[in-house]
Enzyme design. Structure first.
Site, mmCIF file in Angstrom:
data_model
loop_
_atom_site.group_PDB
_atom_site.id
_atom_site.type_symbol
_atom_site.label_atom_id
_atom_site.label_comp_id
_atom_site.label_asym_id
_atom_site.label_seq_id
_atom_site.Cartn_x
_atom_site.Cartn_y
_atom_site.Cartn_z
ATOM 1 N N CYS A 1 0.807 -1.231 0.000
ATOM 2 C CA CYS A 1 0.000 0.000 0.000
ATOM 3 C C CYS A 1 0.835 1.274 0.000
ATOM 4 O O CYS A 1 0.294 2.381 -0.019
ATOM 5 C CB CYS A 1 -0.978 -0.002 1.172
ATOM 6 S SG CYS A 1 -2.247 -1.275 1.010
ATOM 7 N N HIS B 1 -13.169 9.834 -6.823
ATOM 8 C CA HIS B 1 -12.208 9.900 -7.923
ATOM 9 C C HIS B 1 -11.081 10.897 -7.670
ATOM 10 O O HIS B 1 -10.546 11.504 -8.595
ATOM 11 C CB HIS B 1 -12.907 10.159 -9.263
ATOM 12 C CG HIS B 1 -13.631 8.949 -9.738
ATOM 13 N ND1 HIS B 1 -14.873 8.612 -9.269
ATOM 14 C CD2 HIS B 1 -13.267 7.982 -10.604
ATOM 15 C CE1 HIS B 1 -15.259 7.484 -9.846
ATOM 16 N NE2 HIS B 1 -14.298 7.069 -10.657
ATOM 17 N N GLU C 1 -13.189 -0.324 3.260
ATOM 18 C CA GLU C 1 -12.175 -0.155 2.220
ATOM 19 C C GLU C 1 -12.231 -1.299 1.213
ATOM 20 O O GLU C 1 -12.043 -1.092 0.015
ATOM 21 C CB GLU C 1 -10.795 -0.094 2.877
ATOM 22 C CG GLU C 1 -9.666 0.174 1.923
ATOM 23 C CD GLU C 1 -8.347 0.330 2.631
ATOM 24 O OE1 GLU C 1 -8.091 1.414 3.175
ATOM 25 O OE2 GLU C 1 -7.565 -0.644 2.638
#
EC number: 4.1.2.50
Length: 150
Positions: free
Chosen positions: A25, A75, A136
């Protein structure tokens, strides 16, 4: 009159990178976040009131969460403002991409704290933010509860 909890769910797509993290990540990647927002209050009991029987009109809650969370985060790519990815963030922004430089590491845990403060600031005085669940992935989420954050 009873206090009632009502929940509305939302979704948004957001990218991030975890600066200094020792796993995958640390790379820029994205998630399809699911957010459940629960508020607590007393249903309107005034006869003739247009919101009779409601704790909050779901449309009103939707407007708050859209303006404070969904629209800004959807986004977008979130970076810790102290990241070495700053040059990448600036390049993305210069090319018209939506970038958020946060004061925190953009983990689900920190994002849910940020989201709680954004929503609490907009709720009517007679309502409280009871809890948030920020999913998530299908199997991983962070939760925020009012009782844990007096």
């Amino acid at each position: 009159m009873s206090r009632i909890r009502v929940t509305k769910e939302f979704s948004f797509e957001t990218g991030h990178a975890l600066y200094g993290y020792d796993g995958k990540c640390r790379n820029v990647h994205g998630h399809s976040y699911k957010l459940a927002v629960t508020v607590i209050g007393t249903p309107v009991a005034t006869q003739g009131a247009v919101k009779l029987g409601m704790v909050i009109d779901f449309g009103d809650l939707k407007k708050i969460v859209r303006e404070e969370v969904v629209d800004p985060f959807d986004h977008a790519t979130i970076f810790n403002k102290n990241t070495p990815h700053l040059e990448l963030a600036m390049e993305l922004e210069s090319r018209g991409h939506k970038v958020i430089l946060a004061d925190y590491q953009p983990t689900s845990e920190n994002m849910v704290i940020d989201i709680a403060s954004r929503i609490k600031a907009r709720l009517p005085e007679d309502l409280q933010l009871h809890s948030l669940k920020l999913r998530e992935t299908e199997s991983a989420y962070a939760e925020w509860f009012m009782e844990d954050n007096p």
